[in-house]
Design a protein around this motif. Sequence first.
Motif, PDB file in Angstrom:
ATOM      1  N   LEU A 140     -21.909 -26.375 -15.308  1.00  0.00           N
ATOM      2  CA  LEU A 140     -23.249 -26.098 -15.825  1.00  0.00           C
ATOM      3  C   LEU A 140     -23.840 -27.277 -16.592  1.00  0.00           C
ATOM      4  O   LEU A 140     -25.039 -27.301 -16.872  1.00  0.00           O
ATOM      5  CB  LEU A 140     -23.210 -24.884 -16.763  1.00  0.00           C
ATOM      6  N   ALA A 141     -23.017 -28.249 -16.914  1.00  0.00           N
ATOM      7  CA  ALA A 141     -23.409 -29.305 -17.849  1.00  0.00           C
ATOM      8  C   ALA A 141     -24.567 -30.148 -17.354  1.00  0.00           C
ATOM      9  O   ALA A 141     -24.646 -30.515 -16.179  1.00  0.00           O
ATOM     10  CB  ALA A 141     -22.213 -30.199 -18.151  1.00  0.00           C
ATOM     11  N   LYS A 167     -30.733 -29.628 -23.873  1.00  0.00           N
ATOM     12  CA  LYS A 167     -29.729 -29.841 -22.842  1.00  0.00           C
ATOM     13  C   LYS A 167     -28.463 -29.006 -23.074  1.00  0.00           C
ATOM     14  O   LYS A 167     -28.117 -28.673 -24.208  1.00  0.00           O
ATOM     15  CB  LYS A 167     -29.329 -31.319 -22.792  1.00  0.00           C
ATOM     16  N   ILE A 168     -27.786 -28.685 -21.963  1.00  0.00           N
ATOM     17  CA  ILE A 168     -26.449 -28.090 -22.039  1.00  0.00           C
ATOM     18  C   ILE A 168     -25.467 -29.255 -22.123  1.00  0.00           C
ATOM     19  O   ILE A 168     -25.333 -30.037 -21.176  1.00  0.00           O
ATOM     20  CB  ILE A 168     -26.143 -27.224 -20.810  1.00  0.00           C
ATOM     21  N   ALA A 201     -22.877 -34.247 -10.384  1.00  0.00           N
ATOM     22  CA  ALA A 201     -23.592 -35.480 -10.055  1.00  0.00           C
ATOM     23  C   ALA A 201     -24.896 -35.586 -10.836  1.00  0.00           C
ATOM     24  O   ALA A 201     -25.338 -36.684 -11.177  1.00  0.00           O
ATOM     25  CB  ALA A 201     -23.863 -35.529  -8.552  1.00  0.00           C
ATOM     26  N   ARG A 202     -25.518 -34.442 -11.124  1.00  0.00           N
ATOM     27  CA  ARG A 202     -26.820 -34.446 -11.799  1.00  0.00           C
ATOM     28  C   ARG A 202     -26.705 -34.728 -13.291  1.00  0.00           C
ATOM     29  O   ARG A 202     -27.690 -35.051 -13.951  1.00  0.00           O
ATOM     30  CB  ARG A 202     -27.505 -33.094 -11.618  1.00  0.00           C
ATOM     31  N   VAL A 210     -24.013 -26.688 -27.176  1.00  0.00           N
ATOM     32  CA  VAL A 210     -22.874 -27.600 -27.058  1.00  0.00           C
ATOM     33  C   VAL A 210     -21.616 -26.794 -26.753  1.00  0.00           C
ATOM     34  O   VAL A 210     -21.377 -25.738 -27.358  1.00  0.00           O
ATOM     35  CB  VAL A 210     -22.676 -28.409 -28.354  1.00  0.00           C
ATOM     36  N   TYR A 211     -20.832 -27.293 -25.830  1.00  0.00           N
ATOM     37  CA  TYR A 211     -19.528 -26.718 -25.512  1.00  0.00           C
ATOM     38  C   TYR A 211     -18.464 -27.758 -25.818  1.00  0.00           C
ATOM     39  O   TYR A 211     -18.530 -28.892 -25.317  1.00  0.00           O
ATOM     40  CB  TYR A 211     -19.435 -26.331 -24.041  1.00  0.00           C
TER      41      TYR A 211
END
Length: 252
Positions: free
Chosen positions: A28-29, A81-82, A48-49, A5-6
Amino acid sequence: MKGKVYLVGSGPGAEGLLTQRGRAVIDLAEVVLFDQLPGEAILKTLPARAEKIDCGKFGGNHILEQDEIEALMVDRAKKGKIVVRLKGGDPFLFGRGGEELETVRAAGIPVEMVPGISSALAVPASMGIPLTHRKYASQVTILTGNEDPTKPEPALDWKLLAQLRGTIVILMGVANLGKIAGVLVQYGKPATTPVAIIERGLRKDRRITTGTLADIAAVAQSAGVKPPAVIVIGDVVNLYDAELADLIPFES
């Protein structure tokens, strides 16, 4: 499998004031949890992803409650996940970043804090209002205008605040502006003290409304002032010059 997590501060609403580290992390998210404060200029650059989750908070109207936001952060990170929690200004200045940090750490998930330029500093500066000035203000007090209503008693000492000779900056104070101005005058701050309300950070549609403690609530109501806004109280407001202010100093 655990992700990361950021907690990212997006700054005051201009893409040019998003930090390089913030930009790199957003790119990078895989999951972005965002609210309305970063502004369209930044939100339209989200990958977009990435899964995009709107956590917008408009006064008392919350799309997601705070515990729901934190649960989503933990859930997505535990799935590998990032995760970027994108917040306006700086996450640790009335942004509830501290609570989110505690929750993520308690879940055993790696977390990185990415500071942002606080709107409390950048927004007044962009309008030519210095928070400190050798002639007018040697100290700055930043406070919330929306304390947790569940507190048994307020943490803010308004009598003390009224005696301060420096600049007062209030975040999230539009709804309580009349009460704030009234109590400051009640405890001795001159009713002629200048006040500026700067709406919508550094976005293209931002605007400034000025007055004094005596009339700012009425002026703001007449002008239809709405959050998000930064409120500046003190003599430094007199340095604002509408003709000289660069209304769009950064590309949006």
